[in-house]
Design a protein around this motif. Structure first.
Motif, mmCIF file in Angstrom:
data_model
loop_
_atom_site.group_PDB
_atom_site.id
_atom_site.type_symbol
_atom_site.label_atom_id
_atom_site.label_comp_id
_atom_site.label_asym_id
_atom_site.label_seq_id
_atom_site.Cartn_x
_atom_site.Cartn_y
_atom_site.Cartn_z
ATOM 1 N N CYS A 139 0.572 -1.111 -0.043
ATOM 2 C CA CYS A 139 0.007 -0.042 0.126
ATOM 3 C C CYS A 139 0.796 1.174 -0.188
ATOM 4 N N ALA A 140 2.136 1.333 0.571
ATOM 5 C CA ALA A 140 2.811 2.576 0.581
ATOM 6 C C ALA A 140 2.304 3.605 1.652
ATOM 7 N N THR A 141 1.532 3.367 2.512
ATOM 8 C CA THR A 141 1.233 4.271 3.561
ATOM 9 C C THR A 141 2.125 4.205 4.514
ATOM 10 N N CYS A 142 3.267 3.795 4.371
ATOM 11 C CA CYS A 142 4.146 3.808 5.427
ATOM 12 C C CYS A 142 5.554 4.387 4.632
ATOM 13 N N HIS A 143 5.412 5.206 3.541
ATOM 14 C CA HIS A 143 6.501 5.559 2.839
ATOM 15 C C HIS A 143 7.343 6.612 3.776
ATOM 16 N N VAL A 144 8.730 6.366 3.756
ATOM 17 C CA VAL A 144 9.546 7.278 4.577
ATOM 18 C C VAL A 144 10.832 7.445 3.559
ATOM 19 N N GLU A 145 11.506 8.663 3.881
ATOM 20 C CA GLU A 145 12.806 8.959 3.271
ATOM 21 C C GLU A 145 13.783 8.659 4.526
ATOM 22 N N VAL A 146 14.804 7.735 4.102
ATOM 23 C CA VAL A 146 15.968 7.586 5.030
ATOM 24 C C VAL A 146 16.891 8.707 4.983
ATOM 25 N N ALA A 147 17.320 9.071 6.342
ATOM 26 C CA ALA A 147 18.296 10.342 6.156
ATOM 27 C C ALA A 147 19.301 9.757 5.602
ATOM 28 N N PRO A 148 20.087 10.837 4.614
ATOM 29 C CA PRO A 148 21.127 10.601 3.890
ATOM 30 C C PRO A 148 22.303 9.808 4.499
ATOM 31 N N GLN A 149 22.449 10.100 5.916
ATOM 32 C CA GLN A 149 23.635 9.344 6.494
ATOM 33 C C GLN A 149 23.367 8.085 6.830
ATOM 34 N N ASP A 150 22.051 7.674 6.771
ATOM 35 C CA ASP A 150 21.823 6.408 7.341
ATOM 36 C C ASP A 150 21.453 5.287 5.990
ATOM 37 N N ILE A 151 21.339 5.822 4.831
ATOM 38 C CA ILE A 151 20.883 5.028 3.495
ATOM 39 C C ILE A 151 21.845 3.752 3.476
ATOM 40 N N GLY A 152 22.995 3.926 3.748
ATOM 41 C CA GLY A 152 24.093 2.839 3.655
ATOM 42 C C GLY A 152 24.009 1.703 4.607
ATOM 43 N N ARG A 153 23.324 2.106 5.721
ATOM 44 C CA ARG A 153 23.081 1.099 6.887
ATOM 45 C C ARG A 153 21.760 0.124 6.565
ATOM 46 N N LEU A 154 21.174 0.347 5.457
ATOM 47 C CA LEU A 154 20.298 -0.553 5.469
ATOM 48 C C LEU A 154 20.371 -1.304 4.229
ATOM 49 N N PRO A 155 19.871 -2.613 4.156
ATOM 50 C CA PRO A 155 19.964 -3.529 3.112
ATOM 51 C C PRO A 155 18.958 -2.850 1.980
ATOM 52 N N PRO A 156 19.439 -3.052 0.680
ATOM 53 C CA PRO A 156 18.784 -2.793 -0.342
ATOM 54 C C PRO A 156 17.455 -3.072 -0.364
#
Length: 107
Positions: free
Chosen positions: A46-63
């Motif tokens: 549904c995409a009703t939990c869409h977020v933008e990850v802070a730039p400094q944290d993008i690399g901390r998450l799996p793709p």
């Protein structure tokens, strides 16, 4: 323990302590974070939990996996690197301090 910060569109910050094994969406809805609805219950539909990850944290998450990518492409013309569905972000201790910006839902 994993603490994450949700930033509202108006800039207000809300820290949430996640329970072990929770997704970002589960932690947010349990804590009543405004703007995170989780209408599909976390099934990436549904995409009703869409977020933008802070730039400094993008690399901390799996793709993103293919299903999450397809869902984001269904709502966005161009999918920014930091766009995620927080139902797909499993909160583990290594993500302590993660910052997620709540995306304003167009009305």
């Amino acid at each position: 323990m994993t603490t994450i910060t949700f930033i509202q569109p108006d800039g207000a910050a809300r820290e949430v302590v996640a329970k072990p094994g929770e997704s970002g969406m589960q932690a947010a809805t349990r804590a009543g974070v405004e703007g995170i609805i989780g209408e599909c219950g976390g099934s990436c539909m549904c995409a009703t939990c869409h977020v933008e990850v802070a730039p400094q944290d993008i690399g901390r998450l799996p793709p993103r996996d293919d299903i999450e990518q397809e869902m984001l492409e269904s709502i966005l013309t161009d999918v920014p690197e930091g766009s995620r569905l927080c139902c797909q972000i499993k909160l583990v201790p290594e993500l302590d301090g993660l910052v997620l910006h709540v995306v304003e839902i167009a009305g």
